[in-house]
Scaffold this motif. Sequence first.
Motif, PDB file in Angstrom:
ATOM      1  N   GLY A   7     -56.026  -1.822 -46.332  1.00 29.37           N
ATOM      2  CA  GLY A   7     -55.258  -0.602 -46.149  1.00 29.37           C
ATOM      3  C   GLY A   7     -54.660  -0.122 -47.442  1.00 29.37           C
ATOM      4  N   SER A   8     -53.876   0.955 -47.337  1.00 31.58           N
ATOM      5  CA  SER A   8     -53.279   1.510 -48.547  1.00 31.58           C
ATOM      6  C   SER A   8     -52.183   0.618 -49.099  1.00 31.58           C
ATOM      7  CB  SER A   8     -52.715   2.899 -48.255  1.00 31.58           C
ATOM      8  OG  SER A   8     -51.766   2.827 -47.207  1.00 31.58           O
ATOM      9  N   GLY A   9     -51.527  -0.138 -48.238  1.00 28.56           N
ATOM     10  CA  GLY A   9     -50.506  -1.067 -48.692  1.00 28.56           C
ATOM     11  C   GLY A   9     -51.091  -2.459 -48.822  1.00 28.56           C
ATOM     12  N   LEU A  10     -50.901  -3.081 -49.978  1.00 31.28           N
ATOM     13  CA  LEU A  10     -51.445  -4.416 -50.178  1.00 31.28           C
ATOM     14  C   LEU A  10     -50.516  -5.410 -49.494  1.00 31.28           C
ATOM     15  CD1 LEU A  10     -53.674  -6.070 -51.420  1.00 31.28           C
ATOM     16  CD2 LEU A  10     -52.398  -6.150 -53.549  1.00 31.28           C
ATOM     17  N   GLY A  11     -50.660  -5.536 -48.177  1.00 33.17           N
ATOM     18  CA  GLY A  11     -49.819  -6.435 -47.400  1.00 33.17           C
ATOM     19  C   GLY A  11     -50.286  -7.871 -47.530  1.00 33.17           C
ATOM     20  N   LEU A  12     -49.485  -8.695 -48.158  1.00 31.42           N
ATOM     21  CA  LEU A  12     -49.862 -10.077 -48.425  1.00 31.42           C
ATOM     22  C   LEU A  12     -49.061 -11.042 -47.561  1.00 31.42           C
ATOM     23  CD1 LEU A  12     -49.980  -9.911 -52.320  1.00 31.42           C
ATOM     24  CD2 LEU A  12     -51.923  -9.853 -50.754  1.00 31.42           C
ATOM     25  N   ARG A  13     -49.683 -12.155 -47.230  1.00 34.60           N
ATOM     26  CA  ARG A  13     -49.011 -13.227 -46.496  1.00 34.60           C
ATOM     27  C   ARG A  13     -49.223 -14.528 -47.246  1.00 34.60           C
ATOM     28  NH1 ARG A  13     -50.402 -17.019 -42.260  1.00 34.60           N
ATOM     29  NH2 ARG A  13     -48.569 -17.530 -40.997  1.00 34.60           N
ATOM     30  N   LEU A  14     -48.133 -15.191 -47.545  1.00 32.64           N
ATOM     31  CA  LEU A  14     -48.187 -16.476 -48.236  1.00 32.64           C
ATOM     32  C   LEU A  14     -47.878 -17.580 -47.236  1.00 32.64           C
ATOM     33  CD1 LEU A  14     -48.371 -18.183 -50.825  1.00 32.64           C
ATOM     34  CD2 LEU A  14     -45.923 -17.762 -51.164  1.00 32.64           C
ATOM     35  N   LEU A  15     -48.756 -18.552 -47.174  1.00 34.52           N
ATOM     36  CA  LEU A  15     -48.583 -19.695 -46.271  1.00 34.52           C
ATOM     37  C   LEU A  15     -48.563 -20.970 -47.099  1.00 34.52           C
ATOM     38  CD1 LEU A  15     -48.530 -20.880 -43.364  1.00 34.52           C
ATOM     39  CD2 LEU A  15     -51.028 -21.002 -43.505  1.00 34.52           C
ATOM     40  N   LEU A  16     -47.484 -21.729 -46.969  1.00 32.58           N
ATOM     41  CA  LEU A  16     -47.342 -23.011 -47.654  1.00 32.58           C
ATOM     42  C   LEU A  16     -47.319 -24.096 -46.588  1.00 32.58           C
ATOM     43  CD1 LEU A  16     -44.538 -21.967 -50.173  1.00 32.58           C
ATOM     44  CD2 LEU A  16     -47.016 -21.949 -50.539  1.00 32.58           C
ATOM     45  N   GLN A  17     -48.299 -24.970 -46.629  1.00 36.49           N
ATOM     46  CA  GLN A  17     -48.424 -25.990 -45.590  1.00 36.49           C
ATOM     47  C   GLN A  17     -48.249 -27.374 -46.202  1.00 36.49           C
ATOM     48  OE1 GLN A  17     -52.229 -27.103 -43.188  1.00 36.49           O
ATOM     49  NE2 GLN A  17     -51.307 -25.351 -42.127  1.00 36.49           N
ATOM     50  N   GLY A  18     -47.607 -28.249 -45.443  1.00 34.01           N
ATOM     51  CA  GLY A  18     -47.362 -29.578 -45.975  1.00 34.01           C
ATOM     52  C   GLY A  18     -47.324 -30.650 -44.910  1.00 34.01           C
ATOM     53  N   GLU A  19     -47.175 -31.878 -45.373  1.00 34.81           N
ATOM     54  CA  GLU A  19     -47.102 -33.039 -44.492  1.00 34.81           C
ATOM     55  C   GLU A  19     -45.786 -33.763 -44.727  1.00 34.81           C
ATOM     56  OE1 GLU A  19     -50.506 -35.339 -45.445  1.00 34.81           O
ATOM     57  OE2 GLU A  19     -51.946 -33.908 -44.591  1.00 34.81           O
ATOM     58  N   GLY A  20     -45.419 -34.598 -43.766  1.00 31.71           N
ATOM     59  CA  GLY A  20     -44.150 -35.299 -43.843  1.00 31.71           C
ATOM     60  C   GLY A  20     -43.109 -34.619 -42.970  1.00 31.71           C
ATOM     61  N   VAL A  21     -41.905 -35.124 -43.025  1.00 28.89           N
ATOM     62  CA  VAL A  21     -40.817 -34.597 -42.197  1.00 28.89           C
ATOM     63  C   VAL A  21     -40.068 -33.511 -42.969  1.00 28.89           C
ATOM     64  CG1 VAL A  21     -38.689 -35.156 -40.975  1.00 28.89           C
ATOM     65  CG2 VAL A  21     -40.591 -36.796 -41.000  1.00 28.89           C
ATOM     66  N   LEU A  22     -39.850 -32.372 -42.308  1.00 29.32           N
ATOM     67  CA  LEU A  22     -39.094 -31.273 -42.909  1.00 29.32           C
ATOM     68  C   LEU A  22     -37.808 -31.098 -42.094  1.00 29.32           C
ATOM     69  CD1 LEU A  22     -39.602 -29.225 -45.259  1.00 29.32           C
ATOM     70  CD2 LEU A  22     -40.199 -27.561 -43.500  1.00 29.32           C
ATOM     71  N   PRO A  23     -36.729 -31.786 -42.485  1.00 31.40           N
ATOM     72  CA  PRO A  23     -35.485 -31.753 -41.704  1.00 31.40           C
ATOM     73  C   PRO A  23     -34.931 -30.339 -41.547  1.00 31.40           C
ATOM     74  CG  PRO A  23     -35.415 -33.470 -43.394  1.00 31.40           C
ATOM     75  CD  PRO A  23     -36.603 -32.622 -43.692  1.00 31.40           C
ATOM     76  N   ALA A  24     -34.177 -30.151 -40.487  1.00 29.32           N
ATOM     77  CA  ALA A  24     -33.596 -28.836 -40.204  1.00 29.32           C
ATOM     78  C   ALA A  24     -32.704 -28.363 -41.346  1.00 29.32           C
ATOM     79  CB  ALA A  24     -32.806 -28.889 -38.898  1.00 29.32           C
ATOM     80  N   GLN A  25     -31.896 -29.273 -41.896  1.00 31.54           N
ATOM     81  CA  GLN A  25     -31.000 -28.880 -42.979  1.00 31.54           C
ATOM     82  C   GLN A  25     -31.787 -28.431 -44.203  1.00 31.54           C
ATOM     83  OE1 GLN A  25     -27.584 -28.548 -42.839  1.00 31.54           O
ATOM     84  NE2 GLN A  25     -28.005 -27.497 -44.770  1.00 31.54           N
ATOM     85  N   LEU A  26     -32.909 -29.102 -44.456  1.00 32.82           N
ATOM     86  CA  LEU A  26     -33.738 -28.712 -45.594  1.00 32.82           C
ATOM     87  C   LEU A  26     -34.325 -27.317 -45.371  1.00 32.82           C
ATOM     88  CD1 LEU A  26     -35.087 -29.269 -48.276  1.00 32.82           C
ATOM     89  CD2 LEU A  26     -36.888 -30.520 -47.066  1.00 32.82           C
ATOM     90  N   GLN A  27     -34.691 -27.007 -44.142  1.00 36.02           N
ATOM     91  CA  GLN A  27     -35.209 -25.672 -43.842  1.00 36.02           C
ATOM     92  C   GLN A  27     -34.153 -24.606 -44.134  1.00 36.02           C
ATOM     93  OE1 GLN A  27     -37.198 -25.295 -40.011  1.00 36.02           O
ATOM     94  NE2 GLN A  27     -37.672 -27.484 -39.996  1.00 36.02           N
TER      95      GLN A  27
END
Length: 369
Positions: A275-295
Amino acid sequence: MEPQSAMVLELADAALQAVEPISQRTAAWQAFARCAVPQLGLGSFARLVALLQQYGPDEDAELAVLLWQGKITQQVAALKAVQRLRHLVAFLQSQGITDAASWLQWRDSVDAQAVVHGASHQEPDTVNALLWHLDSVRCDVPWVLTFARRVLGQAPAYGHIMLAVQEMAEAMNLSAKALARRIAWHERLFQALGDVPELRLAWWRCVKRTLQTQLTNATAAKLQVQGVKEPLPLSLAVHLRQGQPMLTIQLPRAFGAAPAWPNLTMVQLSQQGCGSGLGLRLLLQGEGVLPAQLQLDIAKRWKAARLQQPMCERISPVKWEISCGWCDGLWNPSGMSLADVADWATDTALQVTEYVQLLKGMLRREAIK
């Protein structure tokens, strides 16, 4: 672009039909489609109506500058095109037309001569514009020829193209007029994007090279296009126009990391459509535990760095992903050089690197707590 935008493009095309020479008419329409539409937010018939109401008839000179972007050298012609657009919009409103759906239904079912007879009180320019659109396919022929020239890579004879359209229409159980209108409708949308597939491919390849340089520990990098159902082995540049490009970079787990330690293992950048707007999506995926506080900490840190708000999702107890999106300007490479495209791609890749490095730093601190 959406059908609403296509309607606005078609009305502008009708308003500009009297502009000569053709080169100025084409330049004015392209400036309207590629500059005025995004700048003025003319994404629908309602927005066009609102704009015309904001500027009175005594301000048509100002409106001409905004709409045609100075591409019409004769001020009289520029003003006439604005006035013609006003008359067309007013007439369509009088017919109860409020959006693209009602416009298409009315246009395809109405009797041209009856409309002209009923519009006898209208300005002559309005009547001429209506005839241009309703009584023949004259307004669509230039777009059909443009479509053929773009697809075939050469300019075939007018008669050959019209014969081909007639044969295709018969095979599709359509009239030649209806098929020509359909081709013109889509070609206007395509031309409004100003897309150059080869430059789009160069943009993505430059992003890939830059990220590989920045992320030195990457184990794999793959550029592909999602959503393409074309069975023919077309080039990647053509596929970019048909689907959603996606660049995926795989990263290794940190050496000696415990299974519960959060590790970034994949960086993925994608674009949703062409489209006319370069709409980008960045996805960062990982393993391990991601605690709520860290989020929460990640969200605060990204906000402090003026990055886009992250969305965290827990895929499993030991697998997670963080995503965000942004619109990286207007994709208008037809007016850009290869060097400009490369600079833009490099800037985008460096933005992605900033997201990655911030996240990796926070994950590293979490692991050594």
